[in-house]
Design a protein around this motif. Structure first.
Motif, PDB file in Angstrom:
ATOM      1  N   SER A 115       1.077  -1.315  -0.016  1.00  0.00           N
ATOM      2  CA  SER A 115       0.141   0.081   0.086  1.00  0.00           C
ATOM      3  C   SER A 115       0.974   1.548  -0.383  1.00  0.00           C
ATOM      4  N   ASN A 116       2.302   0.917   0.293  1.00  0.00           N
ATOM      5  CA  ASN A 116       2.796   2.118   0.237  1.00  0.00           C
ATOM      6  C   ASN A 116       4.417   1.906  -0.062  1.00  0.00           C
ATOM      7  N   GLN A 117       4.543   1.484  -1.550  1.00  0.00           N
ATOM      8  CA  GLN A 117       5.402   1.451  -2.396  1.00  0.00           C
ATOM      9  C   GLN A 117       5.349   0.769  -3.603  1.00  0.00           C
ATOM     10  N   LEU A 118       6.258   0.839  -4.650  1.00  0.00           N
ATOM     11  CA  LEU A 118       6.363   0.755  -6.379  1.00  0.00           C
ATOM     12  C   LEU A 118       7.330   0.696  -6.658  1.00  0.00           C
ATOM     13  N   GLU A 119       6.866  -0.557  -7.284  1.00  0.00           N
ATOM     14  CA  GLU A 119       8.092  -1.412  -8.062  1.00  0.00           C
ATOM     15  C   GLU A 119       8.362  -0.943  -9.459  1.00  0.00           C
ATOM     16  N   LEU A 120       9.068  -0.791 -10.064  1.00  0.00           N
ATOM     17  CA  LEU A 120       9.405  -0.142 -11.236  1.00  0.00           C
ATOM     18  C   LEU A 120      10.297  -0.468 -11.605  1.00  0.00           C
ATOM     19  N   GLY A 121      10.372  -1.592 -13.069  1.00  0.00           N
ATOM     20  CA  GLY A 121      11.261  -2.152 -13.709  1.00  0.00           C
ATOM     21  C   GLY A 121      11.195  -1.475 -15.268  1.00  0.00           C
ATOM     22  N   VAL A 122      12.541  -1.560 -15.548  1.00  0.00           N
ATOM     23  CA  VAL A 122      13.710  -1.161 -17.208  1.00  0.00           C
ATOM     24  C   VAL A 122      13.899  -2.056 -17.879  1.00  0.00           C
TER      25      VAL A 122
END
Length: 736
Positions: free
Chosen positions: A430-437
């Motif tokens: 609910s308070n963390q985002l995972e972003l991948g490239v």
């Protein structure tokens, strides 16, 4: 009323409108280019692009920005011809239109910054005028089976859109909505019907038809919605508040590359009801102000809770007050959620400009790159989005310039000529985002990176990341316009780890590609945090960075040598590092077929002394005492490094009873604390002054006692300690 109208008061709203329409125009133009590459036409995207530019032209004329009016008008002319050619545009036309959109964007930015707005470039206007779309071939025309009054208002692009939908397996339907006073009283009108039908079908056209007034059509008007759908007829009819639907015949289904009739452009119906989206634009400054007021309320709540606790300590009956405080907490949390939702933007919106970035990089490097974006429904705070976007751009530059091979090299390796770059993200909690490239390129050459850095080749992905994020390190012999100066990855690390208190990791495979992963908080200002004591000093740390809070059992603590210190004249590697390519086993695991003894067991017939007992006349330190060594704690079968925060910050000799476990690069790390007080919302004030900025300290907060409380970033702190840059008090004394 008197005096001339001052258009300056409309400029702020104008700029917001133009920014939205430019963003939509860029997306539609790239969709047209993608369709062209697939051999298809794109009538819907062409019409949406035309409408956006028509709106920009009207708004610009209203506030007197004539250079934008001239550009938008010239581009409209090109798009009108393209719509008459059933959504066909040449590659040259797309390139010139893209230049036109950039020119409009530059002039809108100049207006926002109070600079002079330059006239439209004559060569660009000439290029737009010279575009010749009449040379496009005219393949067979689709035949639509519908009433004459419908066909009379159906443009060529819309006919092709229907034909393409049928060719793709969807059904073309006509569903009629008849407005009436009774339906209006129930809140059912053409706007709500469009919204409901739009969730089930693609609306190609809404045609208003005049009919004789009757009990069934008291207003003498019927709206015919022409749609493409795969949903059941009953659901579409129910969404449109209609008795049924009628199928439209399309003969024959037209191939995707069709271009069609040069018919007159249909006029926009004048009696169409406005489509209101229920959106109110609010300046970000107002949201920031609301968040500041909320922050003050959070601090006031702490003060109120302290005052109530003091009253209870004096024997005052505070049961009623406690109930009010609990209700106040719930209301404040709901208010926080409402304000934070208002500040959230979708990640899809953040990534709208990414296709344009990758397109430009592909053209600059001469590489063929396909971009795949999976943003889902993730959202994050606007302030976080503005900070993280430059990091995404740097990762994309690295992927295209460094990782993706040239077409000839990919052919030689048996890969498709077109490389793939994927941008994906999802909410981990609910308070963390995972972003991948990720990319499918050549992968990172560890040996080359090590030679450029003048260091041994890294044997783990974590060690590799430490090397490629060194300032000034580049694997290119000569810098290009897009990369090669050795700054990009250092900037990515600073943004993800230092500015956003997140985590950066890498995974690479030779010949298969590389994936960079950022884990960042959804918001920075008000966060859920654990408060804890180290000795008598109070600290807080965000909940998002803590994997587990565990009890410290002194009987399960082991002590190892300090990283890099000698045992018998041999240098020991840091925790988890390899020695000669072999990972060091945990205590009790096998090495070369021989089990290592546990603490106190025999080795070669000699009993090892227990902690605190003599070995060769030298007393060993007791459990929990520091003597240049590394404490280890066992957690569910794995050995976790343990650092006493109180000892690290020289805050006294209070023993650590609890441990906060964090994870960095997939490896756990535990910090011993005296006592965990609880979990609460805190307002984080970042440390902006570089003279007081300390690694591992992300900011300060006020817990209601009027004194600043440090907010610790334990993930960053664990990284400093793992790299051997921490010691007893070193992080504090060497901060500057």
């Amino acid at each position: 009323m008197g005096g001339a109208l001052d258009v300056n008061e409309f400029v702020a709203g104008y700029l917001v409108e133009v920014e939205e329409h430019l963003s939509a125009s860029m997306a539609n133009l790239l969709a047209v280019e993608a369709a062209l590459g697939a051999g298809e036409s794109s009538p819907k995207a062409i019409r949406e692009l035309f409408r956006a530019l028509h709106t920009i032209k009207g708004l610009s004329a209203m506030v007197g920005v004539e250079p934008i009016v001239d550009l938008a008008h010239a581009m409209e002319t090109v798009l009108r011809a393209a719509d008459r050619a059933a959504g066909s545009l040449s590659a040259l036309s797309i390139e010139v239109l893209l230049r036109g959109l950039r020119s409009i964007e530059e002039r809108a930015r100049a207006l926002a910054e109070g600079k002079p707005v330059l006239p439209a470039a004559p060569e660009l206007l000439a290029a737009l005028t010279a575009l010749d779309l009449a040379a496009a071939p005219s393949p067979p025309v689709p035949t639509i089976g519908a009433d004459p009054e419908i066909l009379a208002k159906l443009g060529p692009g819309e006919r092709v859109q229907l034909a393409q939908g049928v060719a793709g397996g969807r059904r073309a339907l006509r569903v009629d909505f008849v407005p009436s006073p009774a339906r209006t009283a129930e809140g059912v009108n053409i706007t709500t019907v469009r919204e409901r039908v739009g969730k089930l079908a693609e609306i190609v056209k809404v045609v208003p038809l005049s009919v004789p007034a009757s009990d069934g059509a008291p207003g003498g008007i019927v709206f015919a919605l022409l749609v493409l759908t795969s949903a059941p007829d009953e659901e579409v009819a129910r969404a449109a508040a209609a008795d049924g639907v009628r199928a439209l015949t399309v003969e024959p289904p037209v191939p995707p590359a069709v271009a069609a009739l040069a018919e007159r452009e249909p006029d926009e119906p004048a009696d169409r009801e406005p489509q209101l989206r229920g959106v109110v634009r609010v300046e970000v400054a107002r949201l920031d102000d609301a968040l500041d007021k909320l922050s003050a309320l959070v601090v006031t709540r702490f003060r109120l809770a302290r005052a109530a606790a003091e009253l209870r300590a004096r024997g005052v009956d505070t049961r009623d007050l406690s109930e009010i405080l609990r209700e106040h907490d719930r209301t404040l949390r709901d208010l926080r959620g409402a304000i934070m939702r208002a500040r959230m933007i979708s990640v899809a919106e953040l990534l709208e400009r990414v296709p344009l970035v990758v397109r430009g990089l592909g053209r600059a490097t001469g590489k063929q790159v396909r971009l795949e974006i999976d943003a889902g429904k993730a959202e994050l705070d606007k302030a976080v989005a503005e900070r993280v976007f430059p990091a995404i751009v740097h990762l994309l530059r690295n992927a295209v310039d460094h990782a993706i091979e040239p077409p000839a090299e990919r052919r030689r390796l048996g890969k498709p000529e077109e490389g793939v770059v994927r941008v994906s993200c999802f909410e981990r909690s609910s308070n963390q985002l995972e972003l991948g490239v990720a990319d499918d390129g050549r992968g990172i050459d560890r040996a080359l990176v090590a030679r450029r850095a003048g260091r041994p080749a890294p044997e783990s992905d974590a060690a590799l990341l430490d090397l490629i994020t060194l300032p000034g390190l580049s694997t290119l012999d000569q810098a290009t316009k897009t990369s090669g100066r050795g700054l990009g990855m250092d900037i990515v690390r600073r943004i993800a780890v230092e500015q956003l208190s997140g985590e950066l990791s890498v995974s690479t495979s030779p010949g298969a590609g590389t994936t960079f992963t950022l884990r960042i908080p959804l918001t920075l200002t008000i966060v859920d945090a654990f408060s804890f004591l180290c000795g008598d000093q109070l600290f807080v740390t965000p909940v998002a960075g803590v994997e587990e809070v565990m009890e410290i059992d002194a009987a399960r603590i082991l002590r190892g040598p300090a990283p890099g210190q000698a045992r018998g004249g041999t240098m020991l590697p840091a925790l988890g590092e390899a020695r000669g390519g072999t990972m060091l086993p945990a205590p009790g695991e096998a090495r070369g077929g021989t089990m290592l003894p546990a603490v106190g067991e025999a080795r070669g017939g000699t009993m090892l002394p227990a902690p605190g007992e003599a070995r060769g006349g030298t007393m060993l330190p007791a459990v929990g005492e520091a003597r240049g060594g590394t404490m280890l704690i066992e957690r569910r079968g794995e050995v976790v490094p343990l650092v006493d925060l109180g000892a690290l910050f020289e805050l006294g000799a209070s023993p650590a009873r609890r441990a906060l476990v964090v994870r960095r690069h997939g490896a756990p790390f535990a910090f011993g604390v005296t006592r965990v007080i609880g979990q609460q919302e805190v307002v984080v004030r970042p440390l902006e002054d570089p003279l007081v900025r300390v690694p591992g300290v992300s900011g300060s907060t006020d817990l209601g006692d009027g004194r600043p409380t440090l907010v610790l970033d334990l993930v960053t702190l664990s990284g400093r300690l793992s790299a051997g840059r921490g010691g007893r008090g070193a992080l504090v004394r060497g901060a500057s």
